[in-house]
Enzyme design. Structure first.
Site, short mmCIF file in Angstrom:
data_model
loop_
_atom_site.label_atom_id
_atom_site.label_comp_id
_atom_site.label_asym_id
_atom_site.label_seq_id
_atom_site.Cartn_x
_atom_site.Cartn_y
_atom_site.Cartn_z
N LYS A 178 0.84 -1.19 0.00
CA LYS A 178 0.00 0.00 0.00
C LYS A 178 0.88 1.24 0.00
O LYS A 178 1.49 1.60 1.01
CB LYS A 178 -0.91 0.05 1.23
CG LYS A 178 -2.03 1.07 1.01
CD LYS A 178 -2.59 1.66 2.27
CE LYS A 178 -1.85 2.86 2.76
NZ LYS A 178 -1.82 4.02 1.84
N GLY A 231 7.03 5.18 7.81
CA GLY A 231 6.15 6.34 7.92
C GLY A 231 6.41 7.06 9.22
O GLY A 231 7.51 6.96 9.80
N SER A 232 5.39 7.74 9.69
CA SER A 232 5.57 8.60 10.86
C SER A 232 5.60 7.78 12.15
O SER A 232 5.09 6.65 12.20
CB SER A 232 4.43 9.61 10.92
OG SER A 232 3.21 8.91 11.06
N THR A 233 6.15 8.37 13.18
CA THR A 233 6.24 7.69 14.47
C THR A 233 4.84 7.41 15.04
O THR A 233 4.59 6.33 15.57
CB THR A 233 7.08 8.54 15.44
OG1 THR A 233 8.38 8.68 14.87
CG2 THR A 233 7.20 7.89 16.81
N GLY A 236 3.33 4.61 13.11
CA GLY A 236 4.15 3.42 13.36
C GLY A 236 3.81 2.77 14.69
O GLY A 236 3.73 1.55 14.82
N GLU A 253 10.07 1.54 10.31
CA GLU A 253 11.10 2.54 9.98
C GLU A 253 10.42 3.89 10.06
O GLU A 253 9.62 4.25 9.20
CB GLU A 253 11.65 2.31 8.57
CG GLU A 253 12.45 1.02 8.44
CD GLU A 253 13.13 0.88 7.08
OE1 GLU A 253 13.58 -0.22 6.77
OE2 GLU A 253 13.18 1.88 6.33
N CYS A 287 13.67 11.21 6.08
CA CYS A 287 13.80 10.79 7.47
C CYS A 287 15.26 10.81 7.93
O CYS A 287 15.53 10.99 9.11
CB CYS A 287 13.22 9.40 7.65
SG CYS A 287 13.98 8.21 6.53
N GLU A 381 10.01 16.29 14.56
CA GLU A 381 10.42 16.18 13.15
C GLU A 381 9.60 17.17 12.31
O GLU A 381 8.38 17.09 12.28
CB GLU A 381 10.16 14.75 12.67
CG GLU A 381 10.71 14.49 11.29
CD GLU A 381 10.43 13.07 10.82
OE1 GLU A 381 9.31 12.57 11.05
OE2 GLU A 381 11.33 12.47 10.21
P1 NAD Z 1 2.35 8.44 7.63
O1 NAD Z 1 2.71 7.66 8.82
O2 NAD Z 1 1.26 9.41 7.72
O3 NAD Z 1 1.97 7.46 6.43
C1 NAD Z 1 2.81 6.42 6.02
C2 NAD Z 1 1.97 5.35 5.39
O4 NAD Z 1 1.12 4.81 6.38
C3 NAD Z 1 1.07 5.84 4.27
O5 NAD Z 1 1.01 4.87 3.25
C4 NAD Z 1 -0.26 5.97 4.96
O6 NAD Z 1 -1.36 5.85 4.08
C5 NAD Z 1 -0.20 4.80 5.91
N1 NAD Z 1 -1.09 4.89 7.05
C6 NAD Z 1 -1.57 6.00 7.68
N2 NAD Z 1 -2.41 5.64 8.67
C7 NAD Z 1 -2.45 4.29 8.70
C8 NAD Z 1 -3.14 3.34 9.50
N3 NAD Z 1 -3.96 3.68 10.48
N4 NAD Z 1 -2.94 2.04 9.23
C9 NAD Z 1 -2.12 1.65 8.25
N5 NAD Z 1 -1.46 2.50 7.44
C10 NAD Z 1 -1.62 3.82 7.67
O7 NAD Z 1 3.72 9.06 7.17
P2 NAD Z 1 3.95 10.01 5.93
O8 NAD Z 1 3.51 11.37 6.35
O9 NAD Z 1 3.40 9.41 4.70
O10 NAD Z 1 5.54 9.91 5.78
C11 NAD Z 1 6.38 10.75 6.41
C12 NAD Z 1 6.98 10.07 7.61
O11 NAD Z 1 7.69 8.91 7.23
C13 NAD Z 1 8.00 10.94 8.30
O12 NAD Z 1 7.80 10.94 9.68
C14 NAD Z 1 9.32 10.30 7.95
O13 NAD Z 1 10.35 10.52 8.85
C15 NAD Z 1 8.95 8.88 7.86
N6 NAD Z 1 9.92 8.18 7.03
C16 NAD Z 1 10.75 7.25 7.62
C17 NAD Z 1 11.70 6.59 6.87
C18 NAD Z 1 12.63 5.58 7.48
O14 NAD Z 1 13.21 4.79 6.76
N7 NAD Z 1 12.81 5.57 8.78
C19 NAD Z 1 11.79 6.84 5.51
C20 NAD Z 1 10.94 7.79 4.95
C21 NAD Z 1 10.00 8.44 5.74
#
Ligand code: NAD
Length: 479
Positions: A178, A231-233, A236, A253, A287, A381
């Site tokens: 996804k 994704g975001s903390t 996550g 991650e 990130c 962040e």
């Molecule tokens: P996000 O957490 O909002 O979304 C990430 C993904 O999760 C998206 O596909 C989103 O649709 C999905 N998602 C959202 N809510 C969900 C739920 N309830 N259940 C399942 N999936 C869900 O993050 P974002 O805003 O898309 O990305 C930015 C974040 O990602 C930043 O905090 C960044 O630091 C982090 N990031 C981390 C790394 C790493 O390798 N550590 C790499 C890139 C980005």
């Protein structure tokens, strides 16, 4: 190629709308125009994709394929990605504003390299054998785990998605991917190329839609074997809770708040240009970014002069223009978020040296000094092109400042002293340390970090540990 009018799911080898025919708008962050729609999946679409992945896994046409044949299919996908490199690069550019030149020269080749690397890694892997004399033949076999749910963010849609799925697939798992709803196209294209490359249907399924809806259904399913999330903390943490309820292993991650540390013996030209790249690259939506710039006081002013020059030289503009260094922020939501932090920086006592909101959803490279280490701008962040610069006197003070964060993805050090670099690296609580360089990668090395940066590591054998079920086998061999 213009943006696609409609980005569908690709489930069980079929392009599909959502069961409920729901759609979301796909907005171009540079023009701010609706450039198309995407399938907005719901729980039934998630269930379809998991069922397809499960049937493909159990069928064995992928999971039981000899490693070399699976490796060959990985390379066939990589070949198609290369043949369609321009289409792939444009997809991320239109969806989230990635400068096209960077997508062409970095994102696509790196993604191709990941597919090829993991195809070879599995085909060439060895495993442990335990000598037990003539009586038993004892060894570890790395069996595929099963159905993997991969959830990826919008900041490097292609590269970060491929990083999740390449190892999972190469080790014989089937996948439900996804992508983020703000960047749906490259994932769909990859799944289409895989079919064109001769992959069986159901091995790589892509479901589109909102995280809170279709993502939620995927992470809540008891019928998956692994969840790999970037994704975001905040999300996550939620994914980890859902996975734990079903006893499904998850790697998370998450975010970062990396430090770039400039010691007083650093090559200041190298430090300034590299630290600028570390924080402004991809409009700061990285990130691994070095957002907290820590400078030893003896070289503070000399560094700042160079650093500000590099920031000012970066060109912000249309992602399709080959001269553009920084595209817009990826969405209105992200622009508002970064703008709020920009306002907060001054409210928390910071001094803006340069930068701020630009045209549309663009943001010019921003440098702020004097932010309070107890304030939100220091601790949270921002995920935009905003660097905070803080001075330090002693080595110990610098290391303590670098570690003064809940996150732990990266630190980037600048010094001519190997002893300083080694000692600092040994004291830093981060998953990655770069010294006198930035974003150097080796796909065998672990990616991830402690604290709010997540749980688990991926890369090389770290991916093998996560995406397989190691099985100890003992066969009696004596008569
Ligand atoms: P996000 O957490 O909002 O979304 C990430 C993904 O999760 C998206 O596909 C989103 O649709 C999905 N998602 C959202 N809510 C969900 C739920 N309830 N259940 C399942 N999936 C869900 O993050 P974002 O805003 O898309 O990305 C930015 C974040 O990602 C930043 O905090 C960044 O630091 C982090 N990031 C981390 C790394 C790493 O390798 N550590 C790499 C890139 C980005």
């Amino acid at each position: 190629m213009p943006a696609l009018d409609f980005v569908p799911h690709l489930i069980d080898g079929q392009e599909r709308s959502s069961r409920g025919n729901d759609t979301l708008d796909n907005v171009n962050p540079w023009t701010q125009a609706v450039q198309g729609t995407i399938a907005a999946g719901g729980a039934p679409d998630a269930a379809d994709a998991i069922a397809a992945a499960r049937a493909a896994f159990e069928g064995g046409a992928w999971s039981r394929l000899p490693e070399r044949q699976r490796g060959a299919l990985m390379h066939a996908l990589a070949d198609r990605m290369e043949a369609h490199a321009e289409e792939l690069a444009q997809a991320d550019s239109y969806d989230m504003g990635r400068p096209l030149a960077a997508a062409r020269s970095i994102d696509v080749p790196r993604s191709v390299a990941m597919i090829r690397f993991f195809g070879d890694h599995v085909a060439l892997a060895t495993s442990e054998m335990y000598p037990m004399g003539a009586e038993f033949h004892a060894f570890t076999a790395y069996r595929p785990a099963g159905v993997v749910v991969a959830i990826s963010p919008w900041n490097h849609p292609l590269m970060l998605g491929i990083w999740k799925i390449a190892a999972a697939l190469a080790w014989g798992n089937t996948v439900v991917w996804k992508p983020a709803e703000d960047s749906p196209t490259s994932a769909y294209l990859i799944a289409r190329y895989a079919l064109e490359a001769g992959w069986p249907g159901g091995v790589l399924n892509v479901v589109q839609g909102a995280g809170a809806v279709v993502g939620e259904a995927l992470i809540s399913s008891p019928d998956v074997d692994r969840i790999t999330f970037t994704g975001s903390t905040a999300v996550g943490r939620h994914v980890g809770e859902a996975a734990a309820r079903n006893l499904v292993a998850a790697t998370l991650e998450l975010g970062g708040k990396g430090a770039s540390m400039i010691f007083d013996d650093a090559d200041l030209d190298l430090a300034a240009s590299t630290a600028a790249r570390a924080v402004f690259n991809n409009t700061g939506q990285v990130c691994l970014a070095g957002t907290r710039v820590l400078v030893q006081r003896g070289v503070h002013d000399a560094f700042m002069e160079r650093f500000a020059e590099h920031a000012a030289a970066l060109r912000v503009g249309d992602p399709l223009d080959p001269q553009t260094d920084l595209g817009p922020l990826a969405s209105k939501k992200q622009f508002d978020r970064v703008s709020d932090y920009f306002a907060l920086a001054s409210a928390e006592g910071g001094t803006v040296v340069t930068g701020g909101p630009g045209e549309g959803w663009s943001f010019t490279p921003t440098i702020v000094t004097d932010v309070s280490p107890t304030g939100r701008v220091w601790r949270e962040e921002v995920f935009g092109p905003m660097a905070t610069v803080t001075g330090f006197d002693t080595f110990d003070e610098g290391v303590a400042l670098a570690n003064d964060t809940d996150y732990g993805l990266t630190a980037t050090l600048f010094s001519e002293s190997a002893a300083r670099i080694h000692t600092a690296a040994s004291r830093l609580r981060t998953g990655t340390v770069w010294a006198n360089c930035y974003q150097v990668r080796d796909l065998r090395a672990p990616i991830g970090g402690p604290g709010f940066s997540g749980i688990g590591r991926e890369g090389g054998n770290f991916s093998r540990e996560f995406f397989t079920e190691p099985q100890a086998v003992f066969i009696k061999t004596s008569l």
